[in-house]
Write an enzyme that holds these catalytic residues in place. Structure first.
Site, mmCIF file in Angstrom:
data_model
loop_
_atom_site.group_PDB
_atom_site.id
_atom_site.type_symbol
_atom_site.label_atom_id
_atom_site.label_comp_id
_atom_site.label_asym_id
_atom_site.label_seq_id
_atom_site.Cartn_x
_atom_site.Cartn_y
_atom_site.Cartn_z
ATOM 1 N N THR A 1 9.356 6.979 -9.269
ATOM 2 C CA THR A 1 9.104 8.362 -9.678
ATOM 3 C C THR A 1 9.967 9.357 -8.907
ATOM 4 O O THR A 1 10.375 10.380 -9.457
ATOM 5 C CB THR A 1 7.603 8.679 -9.495
ATOM 6 O OG1 THR A 1 6.872 7.853 -10.400
ATOM 7 C CG2 THR A 1 7.278 10.125 -9.776
ATOM 8 N N ASP B 1 4.200 2.241 -7.094
ATOM 9 C CA ASP B 1 3.269 1.222 -7.615
ATOM 10 C C ASP B 1 3.322 -0.074 -6.821
ATOM 11 O O ASP B 1 2.309 -0.779 -6.704
ATOM 12 C CB ASP B 1 3.575 0.919 -9.088
ATOM 13 C CG ASP B 1 3.217 2.068 -10.018
ATOM 14 O OD1 ASP B 1 2.633 3.061 -9.553
ATOM 15 O OD2 ASP B 1 3.534 1.965 -11.227
HETATM 16 N N1 ASP Z 1 5.278 4.086 -11.848
HETATM 17 C C1 ASP Z 1 6.064 4.631 -10.750
HETATM 18 C C2 ASP Z 1 6.804 3.502 -10.075
HETATM 19 O O1 ASP Z 1 6.218 2.804 -9.300
HETATM 20 C C3 ASP Z 1 5.157 5.315 -9.828
HETATM 21 C C4 ASP Z 1 5.807 5.968 -8.645
HETATM 22 O O2 ASP Z 1 6.935 5.769 -8.305
HETATM 23 O O3 ASP Z 1 5.093 6.738 -7.995
HETATM 24 O O4 ASP Z 1 7.980 3.328 -10.326
#
Ligand code: ASP
Length: 327
Positions: free
Chosen positions: A14, A90
């Site tokens: 993210t 994640d």
């Molecule tokens: N879904 C994202 C990932 O892990 C969540 C994040 O980065 O906070 O790539």
């Protein structure tokens, strides 16, 4: 004055995400763009920015993180003073643990990410990247292995867990709390965690290990299939201190005669027990049937350690040794 040299490796997540044509946010930015967005980094360290991957972290594989560990080991040999890995939150707890067991020596490795996208109001990525580099460049972090730094908290790799889907304060170390914090741009370390012996990143990725969480009334019908699916090992998250229904204990024992089986807990935290409960399916029964206790490692981390310990044709004894540091 010479500044510490820090290797920044971005894998995606993210923190690198902006709105995509298909809707929603998706990884786009690389390490150089992330670093350029935080001018204060220039006061902290000299950075070499690399972007080996641009992935959402659910698509990041352990083999890729093992390759990153190898790149850090090579970078340290070439003179970098610390490393920062940027990735999706994640799977940060798994990557942090892999790096912790695969990168030897005292130089700091810090992993970070963000809960809000790069374009979001109040994006937490820039502050997290700055804090991560402050910690990686600091003598205070030497000898602590891999640290996860988010929201000013400093967590040890073996304890950190993602505990919320949305909040910037998503990261906790439920067993012990964070071991430090970044206060006034200075790392304050409150506790030091002993390091386990390093495993070799050049021995390759972890072997495939299945992870099963035990639920009320589960009769264990999946268990017999596990060894024949090509798994080299199995981790189960038992109930409470490491328990399963009485009828499941012999099924687990039969699997443990074929492949190493590690006993973790589905409870949020705390070690599995070894010598308290004497009923069928209790931890004494399961350990007598050949299961190996995960100690205080979560099922996610135990799965990675088991897969690493089994590389190079190693068997049960190597697994027992690998888990000794976590009991
Ligand atoms: N879904 C994202 C990932 O892990 C969540 C994040 O980065 O906070 O790539």
């Amino acid at each position: 004055m010479t500044r510490p040299r820090i290797l920044v490796l971005s894998l995606g997540g993210t923190i690198t995400m902006v709105p995509s044509e298909g809707g929603g946010i998706a990884p786009k930015l690389g390490a150089a763009e992330l670093v350029a967005s935080v001018p204060a980094l220039a006061e902290v360290c000299e950075i070499e920015a690399r972007s080996p991957f641009r992935l959402p972290s659910p698509s990041l594989g352990a083999d890729q993180v093992v390759a990153v560990a190898g790149e850090i080991v090579a970078g340290f040999a070439a003179g970098f003073d610390g490393a920062v890995v940027v990735q999706g939150t994640d799977t940060i707890e798994e990557s942090a643990f892999l790096l912790d067991v695969l990168v030897p020596g005292d130089k700091p490795v810090v992993i970070t990410g963000a809960m809000r996208g790069a374009d979001a109001p109040g994006a937490d990525g820039p502050a997290n990247l700055l804090s991560a580099c402050i910690v990686a460049a600091s003598g205070a972090a030497r000898g602590l292995g891999t640290l996860a730094v988010l929201n000013y908290d400093i967590h040890a790799a073996r304890f950190v867990q993602k505990s919320h889907t949305a909040l910037p304060s998503a990261f906790l170390s439920p067993l012990v709390g964070p071991i430090g914090a970044v206060i006034e741009r200075t790392p304050q370390i409150y506790a030091r965690v002993a390091r386990a012996a390093a495993l070799n990143p050049s021995a390759g990725p972890p072997l495939p290990v299945a992870l099963l969480k035990w639920a009320m009334g589960d009769d264990g019908r999946l268990l017999a299939a596990v060894p024949d699916l090509g798994y080299a090992g199995l981790v189960i998250e038992g109930m409470g201190a490491g328990h399963v229904p009485a009828s499941v204990a012999p099924l687990l024992g039969a699997v443990a005669e074929r492949i190493p089986v590690v006993l973790a807990t589905r409870a949020m935290t705390g070690p599995v027990f070894t010598h308290t409960y004497g009923y069928a399916g209790g931890e004494i029964d399961l350990l007598a049937r050949g299961l190996i206790p995960a100690g205080h490692l979560s099922g996610l981390k135990a799965r990675l350690l088991l897969g690493l310990a089994l590389r190079d044709g190693a068997g049960r004894e190597a697994v027992v040794t690998a888990f000794e540091s976590y009991q």
